[in-house]
Design an enzyme around this catalytic site. Structure first.
Site, PDB file in Angstrom:
ATOM      1  N   SER A 115       0.790  -1.220   0.000  1.00 11.73           N
ATOM      2  CA  SER A 115       0.000   0.000   0.000  1.00 11.73           C
ATOM      3  C   SER A 115       0.831   1.283   0.000  1.00 11.73           C
ATOM      4  CB  SER A 115      -0.957  -0.007   1.190  1.00 11.73           C
ATOM      5  OG  SER A 115      -0.258  -0.354   2.360  1.00 11.73           O
ATOM      6  N   ASP A 326      -4.463   5.409  11.240  1.00 15.38           N
ATOM      7  CA  ASP A 326      -3.433   5.100  10.253  1.00 15.38           C
ATOM      8  C   ASP A 326      -2.295   6.110  10.356  1.00 15.38           C
ATOM      9  OD1 ASP A 326      -1.836   4.543   8.098  1.00 15.38           O
ATOM     10  OD2 ASP A 326      -3.439   4.603   6.597  1.00 15.38           O
ATOM     11  N   HIS A 329       0.526   5.207   6.432  1.00 17.78           N
ATOM     12  CA  HIS A 329       0.351   5.777   5.089  1.00 17.78           C
ATOM     13  C   HIS A 329       0.355   7.297   5.179  1.00 17.78           C
ATOM     14  CE1 HIS A 329      -1.445   1.711   4.904  1.00 17.78           C
ATOM     15  NE2 HIS A 329      -0.689   1.677   3.818  1.00 17.78           N
TER      16      HIS A 329
END
Ligand SMILES: *[C@@H]1O[C@H](CO)[C@@H](O)[C@H](O)[C@H]1NC(C)=O
Ligand SMILES: *[C@@H]1O[C@H](CO)[C@@H](O)[C@H](O)[C@H]1NC(C)=O
Ligand SMILES: *[C@@H]1O[C@H](CO)[C@@H](O)[C@H](O)[C@H]1NC(C)=O
Ligand SMILES: *[C@@H]1O[C@H](CO)[C@@H](O)[C@H](O)[C@H]1NC(C)=O
Ligand SMILES: *[C@@H]1O[C@H](CO)[C@@H](O)[C@H](O)[C@H]1NC(C)=O
Length: 352
Positions: A115, A326, A329
Site C-alpha cells: 500500500s 493510520d 500511510h
C-alpha cells in the site's frame, strides 16, 4: 527456485518497487548514488510554501479514499503546505509533468509493492495528470496490475500490487512474501528501475521475527533480493532504486510527546533538527546491505525527511472514519509528492 536456495518468507507492510522499462534503447551508464533530495547528502527542513500543495485531489478522481484526508473530514490544512528545502543553496526541482512525460516517452514505469507503493504511485499519477490536464489517459486494473497510460506520450505508469519475485502467503501474524518464488518474474522482464522499502514482520521457515530480530530477518531478506538483482538484472538496461524506509508515527514516544495519541491531531512537522528517536534501524540495515551490492542501486532517501512529518498521516481520516488510526500511510496531497520530486530529480539528473 534457482538463485534463492532456502525458503525465506518475509511478511511486509511496505514493499515498493519502481520499474521503468525502456521500450526503445537503453539509457547510458549509471553511478551508485544516494538520492537524498539534497545537494551532497546533507539535511534540510520543511518550509511553509503557500504555493503548495502540488495538486488538488479533486482533479484526480481515481485517488483512493484511504489517502483523501480532506474528503474524509480532516479540517486542518497546513500539512498540505510544506515543501522540503534541502540545506544550503539547494532546492528540489519544481515538478514539470510535461518534461517528465517527455523524458519517459516510450517507457514503462512500474511501482510494485504494497500500500505504500500504491500511495506513491497515486501521488505520481495525480502530479502528472495535474500538469497535463488535457492529455488523454487510460486507467485500468487487471489482475493486480494497475496501468495508468498516456498514449500520446507512450508512457505507462503502473503499479503492481504485492509481490516482486515472491508469493503472498497468509500467516498468523499477517501476510508474508516468499522471497524464493519467481512466479511474478515475467512482470519484471526488461525492468529498468526497482525501489523497495520497509518490511514489518519477517518469517523464515516457520519462525516469525519481531522487533530486533526482525531487523536480522529484514537484512536476510534484503540480501536475498540483492543476490537476485546482482545476478539477474542487467545494469545497462535497468536502473534499480531502493525506496528507503517510510517511517510510521504510531508511537509518539518516538518524538518525545508520550501523551499524544499516535499521529492524531498533529498539524505541523516537528520543529527539531534531529528526529528524537534517531535514525530508523531498518534504514541503517538497508544502507549497509545496499552498499554491499555490486549492482549500482540508487537509494532514495525518503526516511530522514519523512520522519519529521508526524502531521502527514491520515490518522482517523483514512479508512473512512474513526475505526482505524493510520499513522503509516500518507495523506494525498502530501509527503509522497516529495518522494516523487526526489525520484524526478534523480531521473532528470540521469537523463531518464
Ligand atoms: C539519509 O539522509 C540522512 C540525512 O542526510 C542521513 O543521515 C542518512 O544516513 C541517509 N540515509 C541513508 C540510508 O543514506
Ligand atoms: C479543490 O478543488 C475543488 C473543486 O474545484 C475546490 O472546491 C476546493 O476548494 C479545492 N481545494 C483546495 C485545497 O484548493
Ligand atoms: C497499459 O495500457 C496501455 C493503453 O491502454 C496499453 O497500450 C498497454 O499495453 C498496457 N500495458 C500493460 C502492461 O498492460
Ligand atoms: C513448519 O511447520 C509445518 C506445520 O506445522 C511442519 O510440517 C514443518 O515440518 C515445519 N517446517 C520446519 C522447517 O520446521
Ligand atoms: C512506545 O515507545 C516507548 C519507548 O520506546 C515504549 O516504552 C512503549 O512501550 C511504546 N509504546 C507502544 C504502544 O508500543
Amino acid at each position: 527456485m534457482g538463485v534463492f536456495g532456502g525458503a525465506i518468507f518475509v511478511v511486509i507492510s511496505l514493499l515498493v518497487v519502481l520499474a521503468v522499462t525502456t521500450l526503445g534503447h537503453a539509457t547510458g551508464k549509471r553511478e551508485e548514488t544516494v538520492e537524498t533530495g539534497s545537494c551532497g547528502g546533507i539535511a534540510g527542513t520543511w518550509v511553509y510554501d503557500s504555493s503548495y500543495p502540488l495538486y488538488n485531489s479533486s482533479q484526480c478522481p481515481f485517488l483512493q479514499k484511504q489517502f483523501k484526508c480532506l474528503e474524509n473530514g480532516r479540517l486542518d490544512t497546513d500539512y498540505l503546505k510544506y515543501r522540503w528545502k534541502p540545506a544550503g543553496d539547494c532546492d528540489l526541482p519544481r515538478f514539470d509533468g510535461r518534461a517528465f512525460l517527455f523524458g519517459l516517452r516510450g517507457k514503462r514505469l512500474m511501482f510494485v509493492g504494497d500500500s505504500l507503493g500504491l500511495n506513491q504511485w497515486q501521488s505520481l499519477t495525480c502530479m502528472v495528470l495535474t500538469a497535463v490536464p488535457d492529455a488523454k489517459y487510460t486507467s485500468t486494473t487487471v489482475a493486480g496490475l494497475s496501468n495508468f497510460s498516456f498514449p500520446e506520450y507512450g508512457v505507462q505508469l503502473m503499479f503492481f500490487r504485492d509481490a516482486f519475485l515472491v508469493d503472498i502467503v497468509s500467516t498468523s501474524t499477517g501476510r508474508a512474501l516468499r522471497l524464493d518464488s519467481l512466479q511474478n518474474a515475467k512482470i519484471w522482464e526488461g525492468v529498468d528501475v526497482l525501489i523497495f522499502n520497509s518490511w514489518d514482520y519477517i518469517q523464515e521457515g516457520n519462525k516469525t521475527y519481531k522487533d530486533m530480530n526482525r531487523l536480522v530477518a529484514y537484512e536476510k531478506a534484503l540480501n536475498t533480493w540483492v543476490k537476485w538483482v546482482d545476478s539477474s538484472v542487467d545494469p545497462s538496461k535497468t536502473t534499480v532504486f531502493y525506496q528507503g524506509v517510510s517511517p510510521d508515527h504510531a508511537n509518539a514516544s518516538d518524538w518525545a510527546e508520550p501523551k499524544a495519541n499516535a499521529c492524531l491531531d498533529q498539524t505541523r512537522p516537528l520543529a527539531v533538527s534531529r528526529y528524537p528517536a534517531g535514525p530508523s534501524p531498518a534504514e541503517l540495515v538497508a544502507e549497509k546491505v545496499i552498499r554491499s551490492m555490486t549492482y549500482p542501486v540508487r537509494l532514495l532517501n525518503v526516511t530522514y525527511l519523512s520522519q519529521f512529518r508526524v502531521d502527514g498521516h491520515p490518522s482517523v481520516y483514512g479508512f473512512g472514519g474513526h475505526r482505524n488510526m493510520d499513522c503509516s500511510h500518507w495523506c494525498l496531497p502530501g509527503v509522497p509528492d516529495t518522494w516523487n520530486l526526489i525520484l524526478y530529480q534523480s531521473l532528470v539528473a540521469n537523463n531518464f
